[in-house]
Design a protein around this motif. Structure first.
Motif, PDB file in Angstrom:
ATOM      1  N   ILE A 102       7.177   5.255   1.831  1.00 53.40           N
ATOM      2  CA  ILE A 102       5.634   4.659   2.308  1.00 53.40           C
ATOM      3  C   ILE A 102       5.508   5.042   3.593  1.00 53.40           C
ATOM      4  CG2 ILE A 102       4.576   2.535   2.513  1.00 53.40           C
ATOM      5  CD1 ILE A 102       6.154   1.464   0.403  1.00 53.40           C
ATOM      6  N   ILE A 103       6.083   4.846   4.602  1.00 51.79           N
ATOM      7  CA  ILE A 103       5.981   5.280   6.056  1.00 51.79           C
ATOM      8  C   ILE A 103       5.536   6.776   6.136  1.00 51.79           C
ATOM      9  CG2 ILE A 103       6.914   5.546   8.381  1.00 51.79           C
ATOM     10  CD1 ILE A 103       8.636   2.856   7.613  1.00 51.79           C
TER      11      ILE A 103
ATOM     12  N   GLN B  34       0.801  -1.226  -0.010  1.00 53.24           N
ATOM     13  CA  GLN B  34      -0.188  -0.108   0.072  1.00 53.24           C
ATOM     14  C   GLN B  34       0.914   1.168  -0.001  1.00 53.24           C
ATOM     15  OE1 GLN B  34      -0.617  -2.783   1.677  1.00 53.24           O
ATOM     16  NE2 GLN B  34      -2.880  -3.104   1.225  1.00 53.24           N
ATOM     17  N   ARG B  35       0.511   2.346  -0.675  1.00 52.70           N
ATOM     18  CA  ARG B  35       1.075   3.589  -0.849  1.00 52.70           C
ATOM     19  C   ARG B  35       2.292   3.555  -1.783  1.00 52.70           C
ATOM     20  NH1 ARG B  35      -2.543   5.925  -0.680  1.00 52.70           N
ATOM     21  NH2 ARG B  35      -1.158   8.036  -0.448  1.00 52.70           N
ATOM     22  N   SER B  36       2.511   2.517  -2.525  1.00 47.53           N
ATOM     23  CA  SER B  36       3.656   2.242  -3.504  1.00 47.53           C
ATOM     24  C   SER B  36       3.515   2.711  -4.768  1.00 47.53           C
ATOM     25  CB  SER B  36       4.181   0.768  -3.435  1.00 47.53           C
ATOM     26  OG  SER B  36       3.303   0.089  -4.070  1.00 47.53           O
ATOM     27  N   GLY B  37       2.248   3.205  -4.907  1.00 50.20           N
ATOM     28  CA  GLY B  37       2.029   3.661  -6.419  1.00 50.20           C
ATOM     29  C   GLY B  37       1.083   2.816  -7.223  1.00 50.20           C
TER      30      GLY B  37
ATOM     31  N   SER C 268       5.017  -3.410   7.344  1.00 50.24           N
ATOM     32  CA  SER C 268       4.617  -4.271   6.380  1.00 50.24           C
ATOM     33  C   SER C 268       5.017  -3.979   4.828  1.00 50.24           C
ATOM     34  CB  SER C 268       2.906  -3.916   6.274  1.00 50.24           C
ATOM     35  OG  SER C 268       2.672  -2.628   6.154  1.00 50.24           O
ATOM     36  N   SER C 269       5.442  -2.616   4.493  1.00 50.47           N
ATOM     37  CA  SER C 269       6.028  -2.545   3.301  1.00 50.47           C
ATOM     38  C   SER C 269       7.338  -3.449   3.139  1.00 50.47           C
ATOM     39  CB  SER C 269       6.196  -1.170   2.939  1.00 50.47           C
ATOM     40  OG  SER C 269       7.228  -0.412   3.769  1.00 50.47           O
ATOM     41  N   TYR C 270       8.102  -3.279   4.120  1.00 50.91           N
ATOM     42  CA  TYR C 270       9.295  -3.913   3.837  1.00 50.91           C
ATOM     43  C   TYR C 270       9.219  -5.409   3.753  1.00 50.91           C
ATOM     44  CZ  TYR C 270      13.634  -6.290   5.340  1.00 50.91           C
ATOM     45  OH  TYR C 270      14.885  -7.339   5.315  1.00 50.91           O
ATOM     46  N   ILE C 271       8.170  -5.872   4.244  1.00 50.69           N
ATOM     47  CA  ILE C 271       7.902  -7.296   4.520  1.00 50.69           C
ATOM     48  C   ILE C 271       7.338  -7.826   3.182  1.00 50.69           C
ATOM     49  CG2 ILE C 271       6.428  -9.188   5.455  1.00 50.69           C
ATOM     50  CD1 ILE C 271       6.590  -7.309   8.191  1.00 50.69           C
ATOM     51  N   LYS C 272       6.391  -7.094   2.468  1.00 55.75           N
ATOM     52  CA  LYS C 272       5.982  -7.665   1.186  1.00 55.75           C
ATOM     53  C   LYS C 272       7.256  -7.520   0.202  1.00 55.75           C
ATOM     54  CE  LYS C 272       1.149  -6.164   2.219  1.00 55.75           C
ATOM     55  NZ  LYS C 272      -0.226  -5.477   1.465  1.00 55.75           N
ATOM     56  N   GLN C 273       7.857  -6.329   0.235  1.00 63.00           N
ATOM     57  CA  GLN C 273       8.764  -5.843  -0.937  1.00 63.00           C
ATOM     58  C   GLN C 273       9.850  -7.103  -0.779  1.00 63.00           C
ATOM     59  OE1 GLN C 273       8.990  -1.507  -2.366  1.00 63.00           O
ATOM     60  NE2 GLN C 273       9.274  -1.530  -0.070  1.00 63.00           N
ATOM     61  N   ASN C 274      10.269  -7.482   0.567  1.00 57.39           N
ATOM     62  CA  ASN C 274      11.300  -8.670   0.613  1.00 57.39           C
ATOM     63  C   ASN C 274      10.812  -9.944   0.186  1.00 57.39           C
ATOM     64  OD1 ASN C 274      13.468 -10.143   1.528  1.00 57.39           O
ATOM     65  ND2 ASN C 274      13.658  -8.714   3.388  1.00 57.39           N
TER      66      ASN C 274
ATOM     67  N   GLN D  59      -5.919  -3.589  -9.899  1.00 57.24           N
ATOM     68  CA  GLN D  59      -4.985  -2.894  -8.860  1.00 57.24           C
ATOM     69  C   GLN D  59      -5.341  -3.654  -7.636  1.00 57.24           C
ATOM     70  OE1 GLN D  59      -6.449  -0.791  -6.203  1.00 57.24           O
ATOM     71  NE2 GLN D  59      -4.360  -0.059  -5.511  1.00 57.24           N
ATOM     72  N   ALA D  60      -4.402  -4.267  -6.878  1.00 53.60           N
ATOM     73  CA  ALA D  60      -4.638  -5.049  -6.089  1.00 53.60           C
ATOM     74  C   ALA D  60      -3.329  -5.325  -5.061  1.00 53.60           C
ATOM     75  CB  ALA D  60      -4.917  -6.601  -6.469  1.00 53.60           C
ATOM     76  N   PRO D  61      -3.015  -4.334  -4.204  1.00 57.85           N
ATOM     77  CA  PRO D  61      -2.070  -4.225  -3.281  1.00 57.85           C
ATOM     78  C   PRO D  61      -2.399  -5.460  -2.077  1.00 57.85           C
ATOM     79  CG  PRO D  61      -3.188  -2.330  -2.970  1.00 57.85           C
ATOM     80  CD  PRO D  61      -3.665  -2.848  -4.142  1.00 57.85           C
ATOM     81  N   SER D  62      -3.732  -5.468  -1.906  1.00 61.43           N
ATOM     82  CA  SER D  62      -3.967  -6.376  -0.636  1.00 61.43           C
ATOM     83  C   SER D  62      -3.668  -7.929  -1.150  1.00 61.43           C
ATOM     84  CB  SER D  62      -5.237  -6.169  -0.335  1.00 61.43           C
ATOM     85  OG  SER D  62      -6.220  -6.772  -1.243  1.00 61.43           O
ATOM     86  N   MET D  63      -3.445  -8.198  -2.441  1.00 61.59           N
ATOM     87  CA  MET D  63      -3.145  -9.395  -2.833  1.00 61.59           C
ATOM     88  C   MET D  63      -1.537  -9.984  -3.126  1.00 61.59           C
ATOM     89  SD  MET D  63      -5.585 -10.586  -6.227  1.00 61.59           S
ATOM     90  CE  MET D  63      -4.406 -11.755  -6.927  1.00 61.59           C
ATOM     91  N   SER D  64      -0.782  -8.843  -2.504  1.00 60.24           N
ATOM     92  CA  SER D  64       0.606  -9.018  -2.842  1.00 60.24           C
ATOM     93  C   SER D  64       1.183 -10.406  -2.427  1.00 60.24           C
ATOM     94  CB  SER D  64       1.650  -7.879  -2.218  1.00 60.24           C
ATOM     95  OG  SER D  64       1.365  -7.810  -0.766  1.00 60.24           O
ATOM     96  N   SER D  65       0.612 -10.933  -1.269  1.00 60.86           N
ATOM     97  CA  SER D  65       1.158 -12.260  -0.697  1.00 60.86           C
ATOM     98  C   SER D  65       0.624 -13.379  -1.618  1.00 60.86           C
ATOM     99  CB  SER D  65       0.803 -12.395   0.820  1.00 60.86           C
ATOM    100  OG  SER D  65      -0.708 -12.673   0.953  1.00 60.86           O
ATOM    101  N   LEU D  66      -0.038 -13.227  -2.371  1.00 63.05           N
ATOM    102  CA  LEU D  66      -0.748 -14.256  -3.297  1.00 63.05           C
ATOM    103  C   LEU D  66      -0.340 -14.325  -4.755  1.00 63.05           C
ATOM    104  CD1 LEU D  66      -4.393 -13.884  -1.952  1.00 63.05           C
ATOM    105  CD2 LEU D  66      -2.696 -15.224  -1.153  1.00 63.05           C
TER     106      LEU D  66
END
Length: 183
Positions: A92-93, A24-27, A134-140, A63-70
């Protein structure tokens, strides 16, 4: 890669079903909207799961940032591409703080699904570090695991290249924007 090159890649490879994800907040909202407009594809906002994405018909940008883990669960399918947008976690923070959003408790969100599926056992970093945003976790997680096991083509996109688009607004111009405002 800049925005023009991304658009050219999508057109030359004839991708007709595009999923834009990332923290979220990444564009993701901006990129989804301008791609939809520039390609004349239908826009689907805030999809929540793989079935929602697979049920989309026709030329589309989802557009689906909440799907990033899937993302790595999307089955092979012609014409599909995933675009993962990354942004500096400090930016992002700052964006979250400006909107007065608290930290997302990722363990009760898709991060919990990551842990439940046992993916942590795949030599990924320790995502249960309570100090990690959470942004670090998702990107990593994307870089260390997901992109290596994708079943569909993907493109890594940096928030910085969005600045090439004529509708992009500078940080000062966005100072009073709300969470979903992009123009």
């Amino acid at each position: 890669m800049n925005y023009s090159q991304l658009l050219q890649t999508i057109q030359s490879k004839k991708f007709s079903k595009i999923l834009v994800s990332g923290p979220q907040r990444s564009g993701t909202t901006f990129l989804s909207n301008v791609l939809s407009e520039d390609l004349n594809y239908k826009l689907h906002d805030e999809l929540k799961n793989v079935d929602d994405f697979l049920s989309v018909k026709g030329e589309s940008v989802s557009q689906a940032p909440s799907m990033s883990s899937l993302l790595h669960k999307i089955p092979e399918q012609n014409g599909v591409v995933v675009i993962f947008v990354s942004r500096n976690c400090n930016d992002i923070i700052s964006s979250c703080e400006k909107l007065k959003w608290g930290e997302i408790n990722w363990n009760n969100y898709h991060g919990g699904e990551i842990a439940e599926r046992g993916i942590l056992k795949l030599n990924c970093p320790n995502y249960l570090n309570k100090n990690a945003h959470s942004s670090y976790i998702k990107q990593n997680f994307w870089m260390s695991h997901q992109m290596h096991v994708m079943k569909v083509p993907y493109i890594n996109a940096s928030y910085d290249f969005l600045q090439d688009h004529p509708k992009f607004k500078s940080k000062d111009q966005r100072a009073e924007f709300n969470a979903k405002q992009i123009f």
